[in-house]
Design an enzyme around this catalytic site. Structure first.
Site, mmCIF file in Angstrom:
data_model
loop_
_atom_site.group_PDB
_atom_site.id
_atom_site.type_symbol
_atom_site.label_atom_id
_atom_site.label_comp_id
_atom_site.label_asym_id
_atom_site.label_seq_id
_atom_site.Cartn_x
_atom_site.Cartn_y
_atom_site.Cartn_z
ATOM 1 N N ASP A 126 -34.218 -69.165 -1.876
ATOM 2 C CA ASP A 126 -34.825 -67.838 -1.800
ATOM 3 C C ASP A 126 -33.845 -66.981 -1.014
ATOM 4 O OD1 ASP A 126 -37.037 -69.024 -2.943
ATOM 5 O OD2 ASP A 126 -38.433 -68.465 -1.342
ATOM 6 N N HIS B 83 -31.737 -76.060 -2.852
ATOM 7 C CA HIS B 83 -31.959 -76.880 -4.032
ATOM 8 C C HIS B 83 -30.714 -76.873 -4.925
ATOM 9 C CE1 HIS B 83 -36.448 -77.112 -3.380
ATOM 10 N NE2 HIS B 83 -36.092 -76.153 -2.530
ATOM 11 N N SER C 294 -29.358 -68.081 6.827
ATOM 12 C CA SER C 294 -27.915 -68.184 6.689
ATOM 13 C C SER C 294 -27.486 -67.699 5.314
ATOM 14 C CB SER C 294 -27.460 -69.625 6.933
ATOM 15 O OG SER C 294 -26.075 -69.646 7.139
#
Length: 259
Positions: free
Chosen positions: A86, A142, A226
């Protein structure tokens, strides 16, 4: 003048001692007092969380929260490349023949980012995508494709912020910050997933035990917001026409097609 003042302030605070203090605090029960206000200020979507807010006993537990099954559907097309996080797509461009990319007007060496000229060689004239995670984002990472981990390595130690000010005024944070690089191969081509540590909290934990990855599987997490940099070999991806930075994306959304 502002650039040098900004850098001076970061240099004065960005040391192992201050990093350890902040890390220790976010893992302490005392930090739990900040969880309700943190969730409110950063507008955390509590409906998506695997557990309720009161379950988290430290800020660090909230940072690395998991989501309910099914809230991040993975694009079903067999050859799609999906967002690993995200995030906000901050920039997209072509890696030059000099092994360089330009982000927010600053030139970065891919050889420096990856740690060697040899590692950067295969990405000449390929595509890069910059994905920025703010403190409000889900922090787990992911796999963007199904494939095999061909190599993983760690570089750097200290970290500048990787927000817009950090990218503009920092000392090339994408290439110098603490970072963990995972190279994934499929069909004879590769993508490098460069996980860049944020200021103070450099923890990047690898959570996938096997070398074989399925698109959308969790592979790691940040302990704080980050950036992820995706580096694609030339001819390995065709970008989806709807992807135009800056734009918000979520895990599993299609970025393009693996060629």
């Amino acid at each position: 003048m502002f650039k040098w003042l900004y850098r001076l302030m970061i240099e004065l605070t960005n040391h192992a001692f201050s990093s350890k203090l902040l890390s220790r605090f976010t893992r302490s029960r005392v930090s739990a007092w900040l969880i309700p206000s943190y969730a409110k200020v950063y507008q955390i979507n509590q409906e998506e969380m695997e557990k309720t807010l009161c379950h988290y006993k430290t800020l660090q537990q909230l940072f690395i929260r998991k989501l309910k099954a099914g809230v991040r559907p993975i694009d079903p097309m067999p050859n799609s490349v999906v967002s690993p996080v995200d995030a906000v797509i901050e920039d997209i461009g072509v890696i030059s023949g000099q092994k360089e990319i330009v982000v927010k007007g600053k030139t970065y060496s891919i050889a420096e980012m990856l740690g060697s000229e040899a590692a950067a060689e295969k990405y000449l004239d390929g595509l890069f995508i910059i994905l920025y995670l703010s403190p409000s984002h889900y922090h787990r990472i992911h796999s963007p494709i199904s494939g095999t981990v061909t190599k993983q390595w760690t570089l750097g130690n200290r970290s500048y912020p990787v927000n817009r000010l950090g990218l503009k005024y920092g000392r090339k944070p994408l290439a110098k910050n603490y970072r963990v690089i995972t190279e994934i191969g499929a069909g004879g081509k590769h993508v490098a997933v460069v996980k860049v540590g944020a200021m103070f909290v450099n923890t990047i934990e690898w959570t996938h035990p096997n070398e074989h990855l399925v698109k959308g599987e969790e592979i790691a997490y940040f302990s704080f917001g980050s950036t992820v940099v995706l580096l694609f070999e030339k001819g390995s991806i065709t970008l989806d026409e709807r992807i135009v930075p800056p734009m918000d994306v979520k895990v599993g959304e299609r970025l393009g097609f693996w060629m």
